[in-house]
Design an enzyme around this catalytic site. Structure first.
Site, PDB file in Angstrom:
ATOM      1  N   TYR A 142      45.238  38.586  43.297  1.00  0.00           N
ATOM      2  CA  TYR A 142      44.114  37.940  42.071  1.00  0.00           C
ATOM      3  C   TYR A 142      45.056  37.725  40.649  1.00  0.00           C
ATOM      4  CZ  TYR A 142      39.911  38.717  44.576  1.00  0.00           C
ATOM      5  OH  TYR A 142      38.697  38.783  45.367  1.00  0.00           O
ATOM      6  N   LYS A 189      49.507  46.076  54.710  1.00  0.00           N
ATOM      7  CA  LYS A 189      49.825  45.076  55.641  1.00  0.00           C
ATOM      8  C   LYS A 189      51.441  45.361  55.694  1.00  0.00           C
ATOM      9  CE  LYS A 189      49.670  41.725  58.914  1.00  0.00           C
ATOM     10  NZ  LYS A 189      49.113  42.108  60.188  1.00  0.00           N
ATOM     11  N   ASP A 221      44.325  44.095  59.384  1.00  0.00           N
ATOM     12  CA  ASP A 221      43.763  43.383  60.574  1.00  0.00           C
ATOM     13  C   ASP A 221      43.185  44.660  61.362  1.00  0.00           C
ATOM     14  OD1 ASP A 221      46.389  44.279  60.972  1.00  0.00           O
ATOM     15  OD2 ASP A 221      46.930  42.431  62.029  1.00  0.00           O
ATOM     16  N   ASP A 245      38.366  43.610  48.641  1.00  0.00           N
ATOM     17  CA  ASP A 245      37.241  42.341  48.412  1.00  0.00           C
ATOM     18  C   ASP A 245      36.610  42.136  49.866  1.00  0.00           C
ATOM     19  OD1 ASP A 245      35.624  40.485  47.176  1.00  0.00           O
ATOM     20  OD2 ASP A 245      37.242  39.030  48.173  1.00  0.00           O
ATOM     21  N   ASP A 249      32.681  43.563  51.908  1.00  0.00           N
ATOM     22  CA  ASP A 249      31.822  42.345  52.285  1.00  0.00           C
ATOM     23  C   ASP A 249      31.435  42.767  53.718  1.00  0.00           C
ATOM     24  OD1 ASP A 249      31.587  41.005  49.833  1.00  0.00           O
ATOM     25  OD2 ASP A 249      31.356  39.225  50.800  1.00  0.00           O
TER      26      ASP A 249
HETATM   27  C1  IPM Z   1      33.510  40.720  44.103  1.00  0.00           C
HETATM   28  C2  IPM Z   1      33.477  39.217  44.158  1.00  0.00           C
HETATM   29  C3  IPM Z   1      34.663  38.751  43.252  1.00  0.00           C
HETATM   30  C4  IPM Z   1      35.897  39.152  43.644  1.00  0.00           C
HETATM   31  C5  IPM Z   1      34.641  37.159  42.651  1.00  0.00           C
HETATM   32  C6  IPM Z   1      33.188  36.771  42.453  1.00  0.00           C
HETATM   33  C7  IPM Z   1      35.616  36.885  42.016  1.00  0.00           C
HETATM   34  O1  IPM Z   1      33.660  38.692  45.414  1.00  0.00           O
HETATM   35  O2  IPM Z   1      33.152  41.257  43.036  1.00  0.00           O
HETATM   36  O3  IPM Z   1      33.945  41.099  45.226  1.00  0.00           O
HETATM   37  O4  IPM Z   1      36.321  38.481  44.351  1.00  0.00           O
HETATM   38  O5  IPM Z   1      36.362  40.341  43.341  1.00  0.00           O
HETATM   39 MG    MG Z   2      33.770  40.179  46.812  1.00  0.00          MG
END
Ligand code: IPM
Ligand code: MG
Length: 372
Positions: A142, A189, A221, A245, A249
């Protein structure tokens, strides 16, 4: 307790869900006699449009002056559809994380028994899942150097980690594991990436200071698969920025909705609380987005300041809202779904006067009241 809280609603549904978290914190302040002072500030696309900067200096000043930051969401389709945009809303969040030194993002995976059937994964697999992801937040790909060649035909993102960046979050993750089920999984990884091998070396070293914690390793993975096949195996997951990240999700699917997942970001001097979800632009201004992740992020804020009774009051009210189906369309497929503000109102009212609200709920169930 007196607390100054910076409120950065951001983009899309950010402002409307954050407003509900603020409403709930005001109810807590009233009920438990605290003084919370809220200061709103611009960030993201909203800030670009007004100030030409996704993180204006006065926003940063307000955050630095506050005891904690409550953050909504960031991202706007206007920029997503333009890969050539030089200024992007997300830069505001990344710069904020970096400027406040928020190196650890803590994402607990919360499941609600009454929502278990909403998950696309089988109940018997996910029931009693309880893990926390420690995601490194200010390093890695990032923040490495980014380049596009002059002819636009090649591009690169550099992934860099330093030992101290691994060490500081590793200590937090080991301490968390020590106070829980004593298992730490490093996700990396290391079969391919140098940075992952650095993570392994450092974490193996640090593990010696935490002999009671059982350390194991998974390639990312495989971890992505294991999380769906057998999520109960995890206690504390430690991982770098981008893997965290993506995995967080994915983990939210276990709970039934990403709209339920809160997070805390920690640094040496600052703390920030935000839902893990994005800005959900399609729902912007419709009052239908789920405010629970924002409200549960407010509960994490209170826990950080050791206001445990107060945090529990929020969590109990959240449980009740789910139990009574006062829930938004992401977890309520009926036409009697609640709106974002209904959920916030219910939780705030429940905190202030639970007997009264329970009385009204009974009447609603009997068809005798129109209060909600
Ligand atoms: C999160 C989001 C952010 C990230 C984005 C909006 C930059 O997806 O906080 O998980 O990737 O960190
Ligand atoms: Mg995110």
């Amino acid at each position: 307790m007196k607390l100054k809280i910076a409120v950065l609603g951001g983009d899309g549904i950010g402002p409307e869900i954050t407003a509900q978290a603020v409403q709930v914190l005001k109810a807590i302040a009233k009920k438990f006699k605290h003084e919370f002072e809220f200061t709103n500030a611009l960030v993201g696309a909203a800030a670009i449009k007004i100030k030409g900067d996704p993180l204006p200096q006065d926003t940063l000043d307000i955050c630095n002056d506050a005891n904690a930051v409550l953050f909504g969401a960031i991202g706007d389709p206007e920029f997503d559809q333009n890969p050539d945009a030089k200024i992007r809303p997300e830069q505001g969040l990344l710069k904020l994380r970096k400027s406040l030194g928020l190196f650890a993002n803590i994402r607990p995976l919360i499941t609600f028994e009454s929502l278990i059937h909403k998950s696309p994964i089988k109940e018997k697999i996910i029931r009693n899942t309880d893990f926390i992801i420690f995601r490194e937040l200010t390093g890695g790909i990032y923040f490495g150097e980014k380049r596009t060649s002059d002819d636009g035909k090649s591009a690169s993102d550099n992934c860099v980690y330093n030992d101290f960046e691994v060490d500081r979050i590793a200590h937090l993750a080991f301490k968390a594991a020590k106070s829980r089920r004593k298992k730490l999984t490093l996700v990396d990884k290391a079969n391919v990436l140098e940075t992952s091998r650095l993570w392994r070396r450092r974490v193996q070293d640090i593990a010696q200071q935490y002999p009671e914690v059982d350390l194991n390793f998974l390639y990312v993975d495989n971890a992505a698969m294991q999380m769906i096949v057998n999520p109960r195996q995890f206690d504390v997951i430690l991982t770098e920025n981008m893997f965290g990240d993506i995995l967080s999700d994915e983990a939210s699917v276990i709970s039934g909705s990403i709209g339920l997942q809160a997070s805390a970001s920690m640094g040496d001097t600052s703390v920030l609380f935000e839902p893990i979800h994005g800005s959900f632009p399609d729902a912007k201004g419709k009052n239908t987005a789920n405010p629970l992740a924002a409200i549960l992020s407010a509960a994490m804020l209170l826990e950080h300041f050791e206001l445990y009774k107060e945090a529990d009051a929020i969590k109990t009210a959240v449980d009740k809202s789910i139990e009574f189906n006062i829930t938004t369309p992401d977890i309520n497929a009926t036409k009697n779904f609640a709106r974002t503000s209904d959920v916030g109102d219910f939780i705030a009212d429940y905190i202030i006067d639970k007997k009264n609200i329970l009385y009204h709920i009974e009447n609603i169930n009997l068809g005798q009241s129109t209060i909600i």
